[in-house]
Motif scaffolding. Structure first.
Motif, short mmCIF file in Angstrom:
data_model
loop_
_atom_site.label_atom_id
_atom_site.label_comp_id
_atom_site.label_asym_id
_atom_site.label_seq_id
_atom_site.Cartn_x
_atom_site.Cartn_y
_atom_site.Cartn_z
N GLY A 51 -8.55 -1.56 2.61
CA GLY A 51 -8.71 -2.22 1.32
C GLY A 51 -7.69 -3.32 1.14
O GLY A 51 -6.97 -3.68 2.06
N THR A 52 -7.63 -3.81 -0.06
CA THR A 52 -6.83 -5.00 -0.33
C THR A 52 -5.33 -4.76 -0.19
O THR A 52 -4.60 -5.69 0.08
CB THR A 52 -7.11 -5.54 -1.75
OG1 THR A 52 -6.82 -4.51 -2.69
CG2 THR A 52 -8.55 -5.97 -1.88
N ARG A 53 -4.85 -3.55 -0.34
CA ARG A 53 -3.41 -3.29 -0.24
C ARG A 53 -3.03 -2.59 1.06
O ARG A 53 -1.94 -2.10 1.19
CB ARG A 53 -2.94 -2.45 -1.43
CG ARG A 53 -3.24 -3.08 -2.75
CD ARG A 53 -2.16 -3.64 -3.52
NE ARG A 53 -0.84 -3.32 -3.10
CZ ARG A 53 0.21 -3.99 -3.53
NH1 ARG A 53 0.07 -4.96 -4.35
NH2 ARG A 53 1.42 -3.67 -3.14
N ASP A 54 -3.95 -2.50 2.00
CA ASP A 54 -3.67 -1.86 3.29
C ASP A 54 -3.07 -0.47 3.16
O ASP A 54 -2.14 -0.11 3.86
CB ASP A 54 -2.75 -2.75 4.13
CG ASP A 54 -3.45 -4.02 4.57
OD1 ASP A 54 -4.68 -3.99 4.72
OD2 ASP A 54 -2.78 -5.04 4.76
N GLY A 55 -3.62 0.30 2.25
CA GLY A 55 -3.21 1.69 2.12
C GLY A 55 -1.95 1.91 1.32
O GLY A 55 -1.44 3.02 1.28
N VAL A 56 -1.41 0.88 0.68
CA VAL A 56 -0.17 1.02 -0.07
C VAL A 56 -0.49 1.50 -1.49
O VAL A 56 -1.29 0.90 -2.19
CB VAL A 56 0.62 -0.30 -0.12
CG1 VAL A 56 1.87 -0.16 -0.98
CG2 VAL A 56 0.99 -0.74 1.28
#
Length: 181
Positions: A51-56
């Motif tokens: 997703g847009t935050r790379d799992g963060v």
């Protein structure tokens, strides 16, 4: 020989009048390259799309950076989890001549749990021990960030440790619960 791709089938080679051996080799090479490209394009990619935050996962804290770190470290100790380090990134930045807003990286984990991910895929060692970043934003608010364990499982293609990843997800939520806003 002409290269004539038929999208519904494998490309076919049609001989032409007066074609020399070099032209035939070039056309065969092009046919092979197009076939290889089609095969590669049809192969599923095993990279996790987080997703847009790379799992963060980012949470807002009720407290200052120092208070947030203290509460997280106390919660880690209370749960019997090993604390590996507390890195003051702002102090490191200042020492290097950079102005860095308050930022601390807390590393902790349970070797019995964390190393099960590494036994499933050694590259999971990039995400263990657990890292929690506590930082101040430009507007003065404090955030707590960590990597989502479901995303870590996808990132490393680990499908055989669902129970362990769920446990790790539960632990990180419990560790950060006292500072969540």
């Amino acid at each position: 020989m002409l290269f004539h791709p038929d999208l519904a089938t494998t490309p076919k080679i049609y001989p032409t009048k007066g074609e020399n051996d070099m032209q035939r080799v070039i056309n065969l090479f092009l046919t092979a390259m197009f076939s290889l490209a089609a095969a590669i394009a049809a192969t599923p990619i095993s990279v996790a799309q987080a997703g847009t935050r790379d799992g963060v996962v980012v949470l807002k804290s009720h407290y200052s950076v120092d208070e947030t770190v203290s509460k997280i470290k106390a919660n880690v100790a209370e749960k019997g989890i090993m604390l590996f380090d507390d890195i003051d990134q702002a102090a490191l930045g200042t020492a290097a001549g950079n102005k860095v807003l308050p930022s601390r990286l807390i590393l902790f984990g349970n070797p019995a749990l964390g190393t099960t991910f590494i036994t499933a895929n050694p590259t999971a060692g990039l995400d263990w021990p657990v890292r929690v970043l506590v930082y101040e934003t430009k507007d003065g608010s404090v955030r707590v960030a960590y990597t989502d364990f479901a995303w870590i499982a996808r990132r490393h293609g680990i499908t055989s440790r669902d129970k362990e990843f769920k446990m790790a997800s539960d632990v990180i939520k419990a560790v950060t619960e006292p500072v969540r806003q």
